[in-house]
Design an enzyme around this catalytic site. Structure first.
Site, PDB file in Angstrom:
ATOM      1  CE  LYS A  39      -1.912 -43.753 -21.548  1.00  0.00           C
ATOM      2  NZ  LYS A  39      -1.002 -43.175 -20.622  1.00  0.00           N
ATOM      3  NE  ARG A  71      -4.862 -36.205 -18.436  1.00  0.00           N
ATOM      4  CZ  ARG A  71      -5.059 -35.537 -19.573  1.00  0.00           C
ATOM      5  NH1 ARG A  71      -5.946 -34.553 -19.631  1.00  0.00           N
ATOM      6  NH2 ARG A  71      -4.364 -35.860 -20.649  1.00  0.00           N
ATOM      7  CE1 TYR A 118      -4.942 -48.198 -14.119  1.00  0.00           C
ATOM      8  CE2 TYR A 118      -5.930 -48.047 -16.307  1.00  0.00           C
ATOM      9  CZ  TYR A 118      -5.035 -47.586 -15.352  1.00  0.00           C
ATOM     10  OH  TYR A 118      -4.213 -46.529 -15.649  1.00  0.00           O
ATOM     11  CB  SER A 162      -8.109 -44.626 -16.358  1.00  0.00           C
ATOM     12  OG  SER A 162      -7.976 -43.422 -17.100  1.00  0.00           O
ATOM     13  CD  GLU A 216       5.949 -39.928 -32.531  1.00  0.00           C
ATOM     14  OE1 GLU A 216       6.995 -40.325 -31.965  1.00  0.00           O
ATOM     15  OE2 GLU A 216       5.568 -38.744 -32.509  1.00  0.00           O
ATOM     16  CE  LYS A 270      -1.030 -34.224 -19.633  1.00  0.00           C
ATOM     17  NZ  LYS A 270      -0.610 -35.429 -18.866  1.00  0.00           N
ATOM     18  CE  LYS A 323      -0.119 -40.478 -22.598  1.00  0.00           C
ATOM     19  NZ  LYS A 323       0.596 -40.248 -21.339  1.00  0.00           N
TER      20      LYS A 323
HETATM   21  C1  PBG Z   1       0.843 -39.223 -18.109  1.00  0.00           C
HETATM   22  C2  PBG Z   1       0.075 -40.483 -18.188  1.00  0.00           C
HETATM   23  C3  PBG Z   1      -1.299 -40.565 -18.425  1.00  0.00           C
HETATM   24  C4  PBG Z   1      -1.637 -41.910 -18.388  1.00  0.00           C
HETATM   25  C5  PBG Z   1      -0.464 -42.639 -18.141  1.00  0.00           C
HETATM   26  N1  PBG Z   1       0.582 -41.744 -18.022  1.00  0.00           N
HETATM   27  C6  PBG Z   1      -2.310 -39.498 -18.586  1.00  0.00           C
HETATM   28  C7  PBG Z   1      -2.006 -38.341 -19.450  1.00  0.00           C
HETATM   29  O1  PBG Z   1      -1.252 -38.439 -20.428  1.00  0.00           O
HETATM   30  O2  PBG Z   1      -2.534 -37.282 -19.148  1.00  0.00           O
HETATM   31  C8  PBG Z   1      -3.034 -42.406 -18.589  1.00  0.00           C
HETATM   32  C9  PBG Z   1      -3.322 -43.807 -18.251  1.00  0.00           C
HETATM   33  C10 PBG Z   1      -4.749 -44.116 -18.162  1.00  0.00           C
HETATM   34  O3  PBG Z   1      -5.651 -43.313 -18.458  1.00  0.00           O
HETATM   35  O4  PBG Z   1      -5.042 -45.261 -17.746  1.00  0.00           O
HETATM   36  N2  PBG Z   1       2.214 -39.296 -18.176  1.00  0.00           N
END
Ligand code: PBG
Length: 295
Positions: free
Chosen positions: A219, A176, A284, A245, A204, A188, A166
């Site tokens: 991701k 968010r 989505y 998203s 990982e 992050k 990720k």
């Molecule tokens: C956070 C989390 C995120 C998403 C899923 N779980 C956002 C982030 O890491 O700030 C993002 C999913 C998306 O953008 O569709 N635990």
């Protein structure tokens, strides 16, 4: 992925995700039934927690009467065959908006202290009825820690879909917005991965495999097809792709402007995940793609 809010008969649109809403539990159940009838056999739930429940220790994350646990129970009761994935991370519950605990003095993310809470969250979700837990937090060592906690409570059959690779990505903005979960301070990058680094994904993945992950996820999705491909070539576990998203928002925005053919681009994107090697796609677009395929 489905977003849940408190209340009754709520269907709150997300501005940056045209066509996508946050549902109260009653509407979530209706949606889950419809999705199942369309052939979608799994949902991932993400609760939008009221600010009054957000604390530095994120204790709402393992409240058996909290929004998340109630939503899981409701969907499981109504559609028992639906596989439910619960999210494991602190950001929806944290007043700091981070996936781990934050040291109030240094601002550093406290990796090992966070594991304890993630494990409680996993057990809470398993008790509520999830079939899969999805650690999206990116703390080191969490897969083994969660596996041990689940086994100790008798949840040997609860799967772990690890957010293995990720990345610290700009593509999460609309998500968010949906949860109002952006970090209050900093970014992050100390726990999510560097988008420039492909090798780390292999390290990982080896760790997650050794720690007992059942599915490895990459991701975001589309800009990271090379990572999906590399994991598929190097590991025998199922590989999942998260079509996040921001990727969804870009397709919607361009289509709304008449700049691309929505359905054509959507199906092309989904097919390219398969070509790269994804066995599972979190998207989505699931409902609209299922409708299209059924026709
Ligand atoms: C956070 C989390 C995120 C998403 C899923 N779980 C956002 C982030 O890491 O700030 C993002 C999913 C998306 O953008 O569709 N635990």
């Amino acid at each position: 992925p489905l977003f849940v809010v408190e209340g009754k008969n709520q269907n709150l649109p997300i501005k940056s995700m045209p066509g996508y809403s946050r549902f109260s539990i009653d509407n979530l159940v209706t949606e889950a039934k419809e999705l199942y009838s369309l052939g979608i056999k799994s949902v991932a739930l993400f609760p939008a927690i009221n600010d009054s429940f957000k604390t530095p220790d994120a204790r709402e994350a393992y409240n058996p009467e909290g929004l998340n646990a109630r939503a899981i129970r409701a969907v499981k009761d109504a559609v028992p065959e639906m596989m439910i994935m619960g999210d494991i991370a602190l950001d929806p519950y944290s007043s700091d908006g981070h996936d781990g605990l934050v040291d109030p003095k240094t601002g550093e993310i406290l990796n090992d202290a966070t594991l304890e809470i993630l494990a409680k969250q996993a057990v809470c979700e398993a008790r509520a009825g999830v079939d899969i837990v999805g650690p999206s937090d990116m703390m080191d060592g969490r897969v083994a820690y969660i596996r041990a906690a689940l086994d100790q409570e008798g949840f040997h059959n609860t799967m772990i879909m690890s957010y293995t690779a990720k990345y610290a990505s700009g593509y999460y903005g609309p998500f968010r917005d949906a949860l109002d979960s952006a970090p209050k301070k900093g970014d992050k990058k100390t726990y999510q991965m560097d988008p420039a680094n492909g090798e780390e994904a292999l390290r990982e993945a080896a760790l997650d495999e050794a720690e007992g992950a059942d599915i490895l996820m990459v991701k975001p999705g589309l800009p990271y097809l090379d990572i999906i491909y590399r994991l598929k070539q190097n590991f025998s576990l199922p590989i999942a792709a998260y079509n996040v998203s921001g990727e969804y928002a870009m397709v919607k925005a361009a289509a709304q402007n008449g700049w691309i053919d929505h359905d054509k681009v959507m199906m092309e994107n989904l097919m390219c995940f398969r070509r790269a090697g994804a066995d599972v796609i979190l998207t989505y677009h699931a409902k609209e793609a299922a409708k299209l395929l059924n026709n």
